[in-house]
Design a protein around this motif. Sequence first.
Motif, PDB file in Angstrom:
ATOM      1  N   ARG A   3       0.861  -1.169   0.000  1.00 17.17           N
ATOM      2  CA  ARG A   3       0.000   0.000   0.000  1.00 17.17           C
ATOM      3  C   ARG A   3       0.905   1.228   0.000  1.00 17.17           C
ATOM      4  O   ARG A   3       1.704   1.419   0.922  1.00 17.17           O
ATOM      5  N   ILE A   4       0.772   2.041  -1.036  1.00 19.65           N
ATOM      6  CA  ILE A   4       1.682   3.161  -1.264  1.00 19.65           C
ATOM      7  C   ILE A   4       0.896   4.460  -1.314  1.00 19.65           C
ATOM      8  O   ILE A   4      -0.156   4.538  -1.951  1.00 19.65           O
ATOM      9  N   ALA A   5       1.417   5.481  -0.634  1.00 25.49           N
ATOM     10  CA  ALA A   5       0.796   6.816  -0.653  1.00 25.49           C
ATOM     11  C   ALA A   5       1.723   7.806  -1.349  1.00 25.49           C
ATOM     12  O   ALA A   5       2.937   7.794  -1.133  1.00 25.49           O
ATOM     13  N   ASP A   6       1.135   8.665  -2.170  1.00 27.07           N
ATOM     14  CA  ASP A   6       1.845   9.779  -2.796  1.00 27.07           C
ATOM     15  C   ASP A   6       1.286  11.059  -2.200  1.00 27.07           C
ATOM     16  O   ASP A   6       0.137  11.429  -2.461  1.00 27.07           O
ATOM     17  N   ILE A   7       2.095  11.732  -1.369  1.00 25.76           N
ATOM     18  CA  ILE A   7       1.645  12.929  -0.657  1.00 25.76           C
ATOM     19  C   ILE A   7       1.790  14.144  -1.567  1.00 25.76           C
ATOM     20  O   ILE A   7       2.840  14.363  -2.170  1.00 25.76           O
ATOM     21  N   GLY A   8       0.728  14.958  -1.647  1.00 26.09           N
ATOM     22  CA  GLY A   8       0.747  16.098  -2.555  1.00 26.09           C
ATOM     23  C   GLY A   8       0.771  15.614  -3.989  1.00 26.09           C
ATOM     24  O   GLY A   8       1.577  16.058  -4.805  1.00 26.09           O
ATOM     25  N   ASP A  66      -2.499   5.267  -3.361  1.00 32.13           N
ATOM     26  CA  ASP A  66      -3.365   6.354  -2.895  1.00 32.13           C
ATOM     27  C   ASP A  66      -2.699   7.700  -3.149  1.00 32.13           C
ATOM     28  O   ASP A  66      -1.552   7.922  -2.742  1.00 32.13           O
ATOM     29  N   GLY A  67      -3.416   8.597  -3.806  1.00 32.60           N
ATOM     30  CA  GLY A  67      -2.962   9.964  -3.999  1.00 32.60           C
ATOM     31  C   GLY A  67      -3.575  10.861  -2.944  1.00 32.60           C
ATOM     32  O   GLY A  67      -4.801  10.999  -2.885  1.00 32.60           O
ATOM     33  N   SER A 120      -8.386  12.963   0.500  1.00 32.44           N
ATOM     34  CA  SER A 120      -8.059  14.275   1.052  1.00 32.44           C
ATOM     35  C   SER A 120      -7.113  14.120   2.241  1.00 32.44           C
ATOM     36  O   SER A 120      -7.318  13.271   3.112  1.00 32.44           O
ATOM     37  N   PHE A 121      -6.091  14.968   2.252  1.00 35.96           N
ATOM     38  CA  PHE A 121      -5.110  14.913   3.340  1.00 35.96           C
ATOM     39  C   PHE A 121      -4.367  16.231   3.399  1.00 35.96           C
ATOM     40  O   PHE A 121      -3.864  16.722   2.385  1.00 35.96           O
ATOM     41  N   ASP A 122      -4.289  16.803   4.585  1.00 37.82           N
ATOM     42  CA  ASP A 122      -3.559  18.040   4.824  1.00 37.82           C
ATOM     43  C   ASP A 122      -2.308  17.685   5.606  1.00 37.82           C
ATOM     44  O   ASP A 122      -2.375  17.294   6.772  1.00 37.82           O
ATOM     45  N   ILE A 123      -1.160  17.825   4.970  1.00 39.16           N
ATOM     46  CA  ILE A 123       0.096  17.398   5.577  1.00 39.16           C
ATOM     47  C   ILE A 123       0.450  18.184   6.836  1.00 39.16           C
ATOM     48  O   ILE A 123       1.232  17.728   7.673  1.00 39.16           O
ATOM     49  N   LYS A 124      -0.145  19.377   6.993  1.00 38.10           N
ATOM     50  CA  LYS A 124       0.166  20.216   8.148  1.00 38.10           C
ATOM     51  C   LYS A 124      -0.851  20.074   9.280  1.00 38.10           C
ATOM     52  O   LYS A 124      -0.686  20.689  10.334  1.00 38.10           O
ATOM     53  N   ILE A 182      -1.069   2.802   7.920  1.00 34.02           N
ATOM     54  CA  ILE A 182      -1.608   1.908   6.889  1.00 34.02           C
ATOM     55  C   ILE A 182      -0.716   1.753   5.661  1.00 34.02           C
ATOM     56  O   ILE A 182      -0.977   0.886   4.820  1.00 34.02           O
ATOM     57  N   TYR A 183       0.363   2.536   5.548  1.00 38.55           N
ATOM     58  CA  TYR A 183       1.130   2.523   4.303  1.00 38.55           C
ATOM     59  C   TYR A 183       2.500   1.856   4.474  1.00 38.55           C
ATOM     60  O   TYR A 183       3.201   2.070   5.467  1.00 38.55           O
ATOM     61  N   ASP A 184       2.866   1.079   3.452  1.00 46.99           N
ATOM     62  CA  ASP A 184       4.194   0.467   3.397  1.00 46.99           C
ATOM     63  C   ASP A 184       5.235   1.449   2.875  1.00 46.99           C
ATOM     64  O   ASP A 184       6.409   1.383   3.266  1.00 46.99           O
ATOM     65  N   ILE A 185       4.824   2.306   1.962  1.00 48.92           N
ATOM     66  CA  ILE A 185       5.720   3.308   1.378  1.00 48.92           C
ATOM     67  C   ILE A 185       4.971   4.628   1.285  1.00 48.92           C
ATOM     68  O   ILE A 185       3.827   4.660   0.811  1.00 48.92           O
ATOM     69  N   VAL A 186       5.605   5.692   1.739  1.00 49.32           N
ATOM     70  CA  VAL A 186       5.066   7.042   1.585  1.00 49.32           C
ATOM     71  C   VAL A 186       6.047   7.843   0.742  1.00 49.32           C
ATOM     72  O   VAL A 186       7.224   7.985   1.094  1.00 49.32           O
TER      73      VAL A 186
END
Length: 271
Positions: free
Chosen positions: A45-50, A71-72, A94-98, A108-112
Amino acid sequence: MSVNDYCFTRDIVDNNRINLQHYLWIELFGYHIHPAIPTSNPTLRIADIGTGTGIWLTDLARRLPDSVSLDGLDISFDAAPPPKWLPSNITLKSFDIKADVPDHLRGIYDIVHIRNFSFIIRDPEIEQVTRNLLQVLKPGGYIQWAEPDVDSFRINKGEPDSKIDALRNLAAACQDRDSLFRGTWVAKLSTVLEDIGLEEVQADVKDGAFHTNVAIHECNLVIPLLIARKMKDKTVEERVKQLMPEAEKETGDGSHFAFTRYTVIGRKGAE
């Protein structure tokens, strides 16, 4: 962080810049996921932040099994394609990094993956932002953080006697108007990750070949105009437009904006 805090325009010009910049970044570093990060698990499970236009995810998707979840995460999806056009294993969230990390995204993520936040995160914010990223990782998961070091900015000349006056003035038109253009945290990112407890931290640092740097520069030459438009400062916008023809001529002679670029990785320990 609000949508309006983003210093670029989220329009068709900026989307094209982001997409081309992605491929040039991969050309420079040679990988989508750092070779030290394992990717053999078919249920990663991989997340791409921003995630922006989603280009890192869509380019990665064809290189991994469909069983991998991608997941984006972003505060706005104005730049992203409609979800129905994306590969079936890509989801936008939706995700606010701050802001505080919501419960449904914790652990939940293996790679961010995170890239190009050097114009968004100020020095005093970096520790909390990094702790937020740590919270979305599984134990044993990896962060991969890729950035140009804004503090390393310089102008390289095509030849020793090349003119760079327009490029210098173009950079000055938008610099020093906000602390976002004076961040020093990128070069210290390895230490930041170690200080919050990440293990196996390593940095891949690139200055790039001359031809690659010129191509990246040409891709990013539109940035001063995008920033001026977002600032809604007509004086700056007109100054940028006035300087651009001569800046393009100087670029044609080989002179270019240059930055040292980093990809830093680290692994979250077992809990």
